[in-house]
Design an enzyme around this catalytic site. Structure first.
Site, PDB file in Angstrom:
ATOM      1  N   LYS A   1      -0.382  -9.077 -16.225  1.00 60.95           N
ATOM      2  CA  LYS A   1      -1.300  -9.224 -15.094  1.00 60.95           C
ATOM      3  C   LYS A   1      -2.045  -7.924 -14.849  1.00 60.95           C
ATOM      4  O   LYS A   1      -1.458  -6.855 -14.846  1.00 60.95           O
ATOM      5  CB  LYS A   1      -0.535  -9.619 -13.824  1.00 60.95           C
ATOM      6  CG  LYS A   1      -1.401  -9.800 -12.595  1.00 60.95           C
ATOM      7  CD  LYS A   1      -0.602 -10.263 -11.391  1.00 60.95           C
ATOM      8  CE  LYS A   1       0.280  -9.189 -10.832  1.00 60.95           C
ATOM      9  NZ  LYS A   1       0.939  -9.595  -9.563  1.00 60.95           N
TER      10      LYS A   1
ATOM     11  N   GLN B   1       0.860  -1.184   0.000  1.00 58.78           N
ATOM     12  CA  GLN B   1       0.000   0.000   0.000  1.00 58.78           C
ATOM     13  C   GLN B   1       0.899   1.237   0.000  1.00 58.78           C
ATOM     14  O   GLN B   1       0.942   2.013   0.943  1.00 58.78           O
ATOM     15  CB  GLN B   1      -0.936  -0.010   1.207  1.00 58.78           C
ATOM     16  CG  GLN B   1      -1.914  -1.175   1.215  1.00 58.78           C
ATOM     17  CD  GLN B   1      -2.911  -1.075   2.349  1.00 58.78           C
ATOM     18  OE1 GLN B   1      -3.436  -0.008   2.656  1.00 58.78           O
ATOM     19  NE2 GLN B   1      -3.181  -2.199   2.989  1.00 58.78           N
TER      20      GLN B   1
END
Length: 283
Positions: free
Chosen positions: A184, A90
């Site tokens: 991805k 994060q």
């Protein structure tokens, strides 16, 4: 003196062996309301090296307590080794009003230490969030050691473009093979991941899929399934941080993984490689 967090006991012991430093034995007490209190032995001016993976919120609080405890016990210098830094993924605010959690964690850890050692953080730039000097170590090349010496035309694949560098490091350490990566896409709201195979030829070849972390196993299992659809040989997965949360290991087995290789930055059954020598060199 090496001070282990509860989640890093084996690594701390290995690091004590590598460095010749003594190993502290912290003691813990839990209060009826669930709060924890850590205690450490006297330091008498020694440097304290706190080794603690923050793979849970409890582990993070415990680390902050250990940092404070060693100061109270007389340590004149504190080095904090984060084998695995929780919240490192994060590293930005994904939407307005959301925190940069990696920054918040880094600032909290910085208050109790003189120096930080990070092992293969998800993004190297998280080192900039700390308010103390940081050494960033790359443990990816260590993952080549447990691989069989006779892989057939080995292909080292990253599950996305950002992991290709890890694949290259493992390939170079292995000494043979090619590298490539999957495309991805991740939905940060749902956590769903879509994997698209690259154009690399995999038929009949042994493949090593390399990433910095295997958390839920969803990305890896999709990649492995896509490889088997293209008639590959044996598939190995290798990561520095083997979180392997919930049923991740089962997902990988069901997808057809021959073997899961991880380091001891997060201590799991798959921890076949120790980062202790790497960390010892940095101390």
């Amino acid at each position: 003196m090496i001070v282990p967090g509860s989640a890093s006991q084996a690594l701390a012991a290995a690091l004590a062996d590598e460095t010749g430093r003594s190993l502290a034995t912290p003691e813990y007490h839990w209060f009826p309301d669930g709060e924890e209190r850590a205690a450490v032995p006297d330091f008498d001016g020694e440097e304290a090296v706190v080794v603690a993976a923050t793979d849970s919120n409890d582990a993070l609080v415990e680390l902050l307590q250990l940092q404070d405890a060693v100061r109270e016990a007389g340590a004149d210098e504190v080095t904090t080794v984060l084998p695995y830094m929780g919240y490192a993924r994060q590293d930005r605010a994904f939407e307005h009003g959301q925190p940069v959690s990696a920054r918040a964690v880094a600032r909290a850890v910085s208050t109790g230490t003189d120096r930080v050692v990070l092992v293969t953080p998800h993004e190297a730039d998280v080192a900039d969030f700390f308010d103390v000097p940081v050494d960033v170590l790359d443990a990816s090349s260590l993952l080549a050691t447990p691989l069989p010496a006779d892989l057939t035309e080995p292909l080292f694949l990253g599950p996305d473009a950002s992991a290709e560098g890890l694949a290259v490091a493992v390939r170079d350490a292995y000494g043979a093979g090619e590298t490539d990566f999957f495309e991805k896409e991740r939905d940060y709201d749902t956590g769903d991941v879509t994997v698209t195979p690259s154009d690399a030829s995999v038929a009949g070849r042994d493949v090593v899929v390399v990433d910095d972390i295997i958390a839920t196993g969803s990305t890896m299992s999709e990649a492995v399934a896509a490889l088997h659809e293209r008639d590959c040989g044996d598939v190995y997965t290798a990561c520095v941080h083997g979180m392997l949360a919930a049923n991740a290991r089962t997902k990988l087995a069901a997808a057809g993984v021959e073997r899961v290789i991880a380091s001891d930055t997060i201590e799991r059954v798959a921890s076949e490689v120790s980062v202790a020598p790497l960390v010892a060199d940095a101390l």
